[in-house]
Write a protein that holds these residues in place. Structure first.
Motif, PDB file in Angstrom:
ATOM      1  N   VAL A 123       0.873  -1.185   0.000  1.00 52.79           N
ATOM      2  CA  VAL A 123       0.000   0.000   0.000  1.00 52.79           C
ATOM      3  C   VAL A 123       0.902   1.225   0.000  1.00 52.79           C
ATOM      4  O   VAL A 123       1.843   1.304   0.813  1.00 52.79           O
ATOM      5  CB  VAL A 123      -0.899   0.031   1.257  1.00 52.79           C
ATOM      6  CG1 VAL A 123      -1.726   1.307   1.295  1.00 52.79           C
ATOM      7  CG2 VAL A 123      -1.792  -1.208   1.309  1.00 52.79           C
ATOM      8  N   LEU A 124       0.677   2.155  -0.917  1.00 51.21           N
ATOM      9  CA  LEU A 124       1.425   3.414  -0.894  1.00 51.21           C
ATOM     10  C   LEU A 124       0.469   4.545  -0.505  1.00 51.21           C
ATOM     11  O   LEU A 124      -0.506   4.809  -1.204  1.00 51.21           O
ATOM     12  CB  LEU A 124       2.056   3.713  -2.257  1.00 51.21           C
ATOM     13  CG  LEU A 124       2.858   5.023  -2.299  1.00 51.21           C
ATOM     14  CD1 LEU A 124       4.065   4.968  -1.359  1.00 51.21           C
ATOM     15  CD2 LEU A 124       3.316   5.348  -3.726  1.00 51.21           C
ATOM     16  N   VAL A 125       0.774   5.154   0.652  1.00 52.19           N
ATOM     17  CA  VAL A 125      -0.054   6.280   1.113  1.00 52.19           C
ATOM     18  C   VAL A 125       0.685   7.566   0.773  1.00 52.19           C
ATOM     19  O   VAL A 125       1.835   7.749   1.173  1.00 52.19           O
ATOM     20  CB  VAL A 125      -0.296   6.212   2.627  1.00 52.19           C
ATOM     21  CG1 VAL A 125      -1.135   7.387   3.077  1.00 52.19           C
ATOM     22  CG2 VAL A 125      -0.972   4.899   2.994  1.00 52.19           C
ATOM     23  N   VAL A 126       0.045   8.427   0.003  1.00 50.63           N
ATOM     24  CA  VAL A 126       0.677   9.674  -0.426  1.00 50.63           C
ATOM     25  C   VAL A 126       0.024  10.845   0.319  1.00 50.63           C
ATOM     26  O   VAL A 126      -1.197  10.923   0.399  1.00 50.63           O
ATOM     27  CB  VAL A 126       0.496   9.856  -1.955  1.00 50.63           C
ATOM     28  CG1 VAL A 126       1.241  11.088  -2.421  1.00 50.63           C
ATOM     29  CG2 VAL A 126       0.964   8.624  -2.692  1.00 50.63           C
ATOM     30  N   LEU A 132      -3.087   2.432  -4.095  1.00 51.05           N
ATOM     31  CA  LEU A 132      -2.649   3.817  -3.916  1.00 51.05           C
ATOM     32  C   LEU A 132      -3.704   4.584  -3.112  1.00 51.05           C
ATOM     33  O   LEU A 132      -4.880   4.573  -3.449  1.00 51.05           O
ATOM     34  CB  LEU A 132      -2.453   4.445  -5.298  1.00 51.05           C
ATOM     35  CG  LEU A 132      -1.749   5.788  -5.379  1.00 51.05           C
ATOM     36  CD1 LEU A 132      -0.336   5.709  -4.813  1.00 51.05           C
ATOM     37  CD2 LEU A 132      -1.714   6.277  -6.834  1.00 51.05           C
ATOM     38  N   ILE A 133      -3.237   5.228  -2.044  1.00 46.79           N
ATOM     39  CA  ILE A 133      -4.190   5.913  -1.145  1.00 46.79           C
ATOM     40  C   ILE A 133      -3.669   7.299  -0.837  1.00 46.79           C
ATOM     41  O   ILE A 133      -2.450   7.495  -0.732  1.00 46.79           O
ATOM     42  CB  ILE A 133      -4.346   5.124   0.179  1.00 46.79           C
ATOM     43  CG1 ILE A 133      -5.080   3.805  -0.098  1.00 46.79           C
ATOM     44  CG2 ILE A 133      -5.079   5.936   1.248  1.00 46.79           C
ATOM     45  CD1 ILE A 133      -5.265   2.936   1.126  1.00 46.79           C
ATOM     46  N   THR A 134      -4.580   8.259  -0.712  1.00 42.03           N
ATOM     47  CA  THR A 134      -4.174   9.555  -0.160  1.00 42.03           C
ATOM     48  C   THR A 134      -5.155   9.989   0.926  1.00 42.03           C
ATOM     49  O   THR A 134      -6.353   9.702   0.834  1.00 42.03           O
ATOM     50  CB  THR A 134      -4.096  10.661  -1.233  1.00 42.03           C
ATOM     51  OG1 THR A 134      -3.636  11.870  -0.604  1.00 42.03           O
ATOM     52  CG2 THR A 134      -5.445  10.942  -1.874  1.00 42.03           C
ATOM     53  N   GLY A 135      -4.617  10.672   1.922  1.00 44.50           N
ATOM     54  CA  GLY A 135      -5.496  11.246   2.959  1.00 44.50           C
ATOM     55  C   GLY A 135      -5.700  12.729   2.698  1.00 44.50           C
ATOM     56  O   GLY A 135      -6.390  13.401   3.463  1.00 44.50           O
TER      57      GLY A 135
END
Lengths: 551, 382
Positions: free
Chosen positions: B198-201, B223-226
């Motif tokens: 999981v890549l959190v950007v 691919l995740i972003t907050g």
């Protein structure tokens, strides 16, 4: 030269007419004020100074000043006033009227008594002033309860002979039930300048004589009403024999001259208070040792003793001052009383708190005195940078020279912060000193000296009242705190009751909350909070319910 | 209605009642009323050494109705509990904004002078949000478990199918768009996936760029972003991906104390909300970059930036960055040798760098060189 000797050489009436400043009549402004004082104080004496004078439902004093003429003479413009004072006091019998108003009596009486009069010669000085400034004599109308007629006299004073000159007399049947005295005279005056002080005099007099109604009509026809605000009239002061500590040489000689006692020892025991067999012997024993020019024993006659030198007599007086006796009796004094002082402060100032205290009688230099004090706080009193000080001596107000007065000094020495008072503060202090002899600071008799005994009593009294005030303020604070706490909590109770009621309803049988459905919980909450606000339960519940009563 | 939903409602409503009904009993008995709530302060927060997440210690605070200073908050707590309870039994999905409006009304009372006064149950949403957090710690129920929705901020794409409510969503077939992570990620069912990590950007813009260039497809990742500070739903989902699917989680942020803090929130939780860390934190999350050594290099490592690029891309740290870094130094999880080196280097160079600077060097550099190389060589900080 002593004043007494001056009287004798010149004729007492002439003497006072020559030196009006001695009696406070040095200008038309001061004379008007002084005249009002003498008349009002005579009337007050006629009301509260005699048993009979006190038997009236509404003791009443009416004073009227009218400007009657403007006179132009070589000295310039003069304004003439007619001053009239009427009371329903005890009244003056017709046989006494002339001497009472038109003969300057040099009293030979040596008994002591708490009196209002400031100068001893009283209203007669006003009559002399009226005479000197073009008045046509004093009119006196008076009757007593036992008389059937009302009597009128118009009088002047013969300054050379010190005798009344009767200019007119008359009498008529009483109409109605009035008894009392009405005095009227014309004199040069300066009302505009005297105005403020006269009104202040009435205001402050009314505070110390709340059992009297006073009406005052000014030359502008403004009517000032000082209503009666208390029923109780204090017991009148009574005459007392001198205390050995409080006698001077002149009085001592006068007493020797007038006594009916046969021997020195009898004289001591009969004419003085607090002197018994034992103390009389002690005085005589000491006198024997000290006096060389005369053979002293208890058996010599007073007349014989009078033959001794002034120095020897002074030595006896000195001995009496240094020996110990029972303190002077205070039962002859007439303070106002705590209740009356308090009631008067309350009705005058409408404060949120007032209290009064009467200190135990004490004496200084052989003169008994009592200090009574009152204190009022808050309510309708305006905050001031220092306490408003009301000073009284023998039931008359002291108006000037406040900062020189012992009361002022004591008051300013108090650390008021200790008593929860920070200035500006709405604080009124009343100090009343009664004594057979008030230790005035000066001729003007407007301030009391710092006699240590009096100063101490004033201080103790003030501190005690200060403590009571602090107690009141602390209690008030506590109460306010409790009330604020009740408020801070109670306002949320309905919301809490609703919330809890919703949570009480089970999901299975869910229906939305109906208005008022939470009533039972709200009642429980009100009771819970009421019990915990540190007011009495009942009171607490009222407070809480009041906070919630918005519809 | 959704069965998962209905079960959650029943449970949450029961717990709320269980916690608050005793108050009514106390009231009937004439006892003073109090609420016992675990403290949400820094002093009552600790890092659980075993789990590697922030948790609350045992300190509790008592909120007394009869204490004038606490009565308002007491009322607000009861009010909030009752609104949530009513929403649960009436099958609603309030947002925190809804809770704010439902509870906000004007109380009338008479002051001591007898004048009618008014006061709002609460004024700002901040106030009602704080009360909601109290309810969460008091009941040990997260807002998601009480069916309270928040604004959706997080996004996810990748080769994965999930069930959300009654629907199946294919996260690889969303075009240029992405799946908006729902408020209640606990109700998501993972169906199947083809991903290795999981890549959190941190930044939404970088997320979009990596999405369009096909990064997730090429390197088999989710691919995740907050989008800045991550919301709870994003954090919860990341945690579930790590915990339930065993996927390693890499976090990519700016190279500055603000970026480190975002990583910290994913990893151990936030201090104000430490009570939720138990369920939201991902203790195994790895800080991929951008690290100070990526910029400046060290004995063993060549920097990714040339002297020239450093000059152009580096931003001078502000005083508040320095202060924040010094604050972070105090937390135990920033006291490992690697982190110590990272922060010391920052304080020494007083320089920070945004991820965009790497994109400035070329998006392909970021996607095909920097990221794969870092992951493959294990050049991350844990």
């Amino acid at each position: 030269m002593s004043e007494e000797k001056k009287y004798k050489e010149m004729g007492i009436a002439r003497f006072f007419a020559r030196y009006p400043e001695l009696t406070g009549y040095s200008s038309p402004q001061k004379a008007l004020y002084q005249t009002i004082r003498e008349l009002v104080e005579n009337s007050l004496d006629a009301i509260d100074g005699h048993e009979e004078g006190r038997q009236v439902a509404l003791p009443l004093i009416k004073v009227v000043i009218e400007e009657v003429a403007i006179v132009h003479d070589e000295e310039g413009k003069k304004v003439m006033c007619r001053v009239t004072a009427e009371d329903n006091g005890v009244g003056v019998p017709p046989t006494v009227i002339a001497n009472a108003f038109a003969k300057v009596l040099y009293s030979s009486k040596y008994v002591t008594k708490q009196t209002r009069g400031m100068y001893g010669i009283g209203v007669k000085a006003a009559v002399m002033y009226s005479q000197a400034t073009g008045g046509s004599g004093v009119d006196v109308i008076s009757t007593t309860s036992s008389l059937e007629d009302v009597y009128w006299r118009r009088l002047k004073i013969d300054l050379e002979k010190n005798e009344p000159i009767v200019l007119g007399t008359g009498s008529w049947r009483k109409q109605g039930s009035w008894r009392g005295t009405r005095v009227s005279m014309t004199m040069e005056c300066d009302w505009p300048r005297a105005r403020q002080k006269i009104i202040e005099y009435f205001q402050k007099t009314s505070i110390i004589a709340p059992y009297v109604q006073m009406l005052f009509l000014t030359p502008e026809k403004e009517l000032y009403v000082f209503p009666k605000r208390a029923e109780k009239i204090p017991d009148p002061p009574r005459e007392a024999k001198p205390h050995p500590h409080g006698v001077d040489v002149e009085t001592f000689k006068l007493m020797l001259r007038e006594t009916k006692a046969r021997t020195f020892k009898q004289f001591l025991m009969k004419e003085f208070q607090s002197v018994g067999e034992k103390s009389a012997r002690a005085i005589i024993r000491e006198a024997k040792k000290r006096i060389k020019d005369k053979d002293i024993s208890g058996d010599i006659s007073p007349a014989d003793l009078l033959q001794a030198s002034d120095g020897s007599l002074a030595a006896i007086v000195d001995i009496m001052k240094t020996l110990r006796f029972q303190p002077p009796k205070s039962k002859y004094l007439s303070p106002l009383g705590e209740d009356l002082v308090k009631a008067s402060l309350i009705s005058t100032f409408n404060p949120e708190w007032a209290d009064a205290i009467r200190r135990s009688p004490r004496s200084y230099q052989g003169h008994p005195f009592i200090v009574e004090l009152g204190m009022a706080y808050g309510g309708h009193i305006e905050p001031m940078n220092e306490p408003l000080l009301l000073r009284y001596a023998n039931k008359v107000p002291l108006l000037s020279a406040e900062k020189e007065d012992v009361s002022y000094k004591v008051m300013m020495g108090v650390d008021w912060k200790q008593y929860k008072v920070t200035f500006p503060a709405p604080l009124v202090i009343l100090v009343h000193v009664v004594s057979t002899k008030i230790p005035y600071k000066s001729m003007g008799k407007e301030s009391i000296s710092e006699v240590p005994e009096i100063e101490q009593e004033i201080r103790y009294g003030l501190l005690e009242l200060g403590r009571r005030l602090r107690e009141y303020l602390s209690e008030k604070e506590r109460r306010e705190e409790a009330m604020n706490r009740a408020l801070a909590i109670s306002k949320y109770l309905p919301e809490i009751a609703r919330g809890l009621k919703i949570l009480e309803k089970e999901p299975r049988s869910w229906t939305p909350l109906e208005p008022g459905e939470e009533r039972d919980l709200l009642e429980d909450l009100i009771k819970l909070v009421s019990r915990h606000v540190h007011l009495r339960d009942q009171q607490g519940e009222e407070v809480v319910r009041k906070i919630l009563r918005v519809k | 209605m959704d069965k998962v939903d209905a079960e959650a409602r029943k449970r949450a409503a029961a717990i709320l009642r269980e916690k608050l009904i005793p108050l009514i009993k106390d009231l009937k008995a004439g006892e003073p009323l109090k609420l016992v709530i675990p403290k949400r302060t820094l002093s009552n927060t600790m890092l659980d050494p075993e789990k590697g997440i922030l948790i609350l210690k045992d300190e509790k605070l008592e909120r007394h109705l009869l204490d004038a200073g606490e009565a308002r908050r007491f009322m607000q707590t009861i009010l909030m509990a009752s609104i949530i309870y009513q929403a649960l039994v009436e099958n609603e999905y309030p947002t925190i904004r809804d809770l704010y409006y439902r509870g906000k009304h004007t109380l009338q009372y008479r002051d001591l002078e007898g004048k009618v006064r008014e006061e709002n149950t609460w004024d700002e949403q901040q106030e009602s949000d704080a009360v909601l957090r109290d309810i969460e710690v008091m009941t040990n129920l997260l807002r998601e478990e009480m069916l309270i929705l928040s604004k959706e901020k997080g996004k996810m794409v990748g080769d994965m199918r999930i069930r959300s409510g009654p629907d199946v969503i294919d996260l690889s077939k969303l075009g240029h768009g992405a799946y908006a992570i729902e408020s209640t990620p606990d109700f998501i069912e993972f169906l199947d996936y083809n991903a290795e990590f999981v890549l959190v950007v941190e930044k939404d813009a970088v997320f979009q760029q990596l999405h369009r260039i096909g990064f997730w497809r090429q390197y088999k990742c989710l691919l995740i972003t907050g989008a800045g500070q991550p919301d709870r739903a994003t954090r919860r989902l990341v945690r579930r991906l790590n915990e339930e699917l065993g996927l390693p989680v890499y976090v990519l942020t700016d190279s500055d104390p603000y970026g480190w803090n975002i990583y910290s929130v994913f990893k151990v939780g936030s201090i104000t909300l430490s009570y939720e860390s138990e369920r939201l934190a991902t203790p195994k999350a790895r800080f991929l970059g951008v690290s100070m050594t990526d910029i400046f290099g060290d004995k063993k490592k060549k920097p990714y930036l040339t002297e020239e690029e450093r000059k152009n891309f580096i931003i001078k740290a502000k005083d508040e960055d320095i202060k924040r870094a010094q604050d972070l130094q105090k937390y135990s999880w920033f006291q490992t040798p690697k982190w110590k080196k990272e922060i010391d280097l920052f304080l020494e160079k007083r320089a920070k760098l945004e991820i965009e600077a790497l994109v400035g060097k070329g998006l392909k550099f970021l996607a095909y060189k920097y990221l794969p190389e870092k992951i493959q060589t294990g050049d991350w900080i844990e």
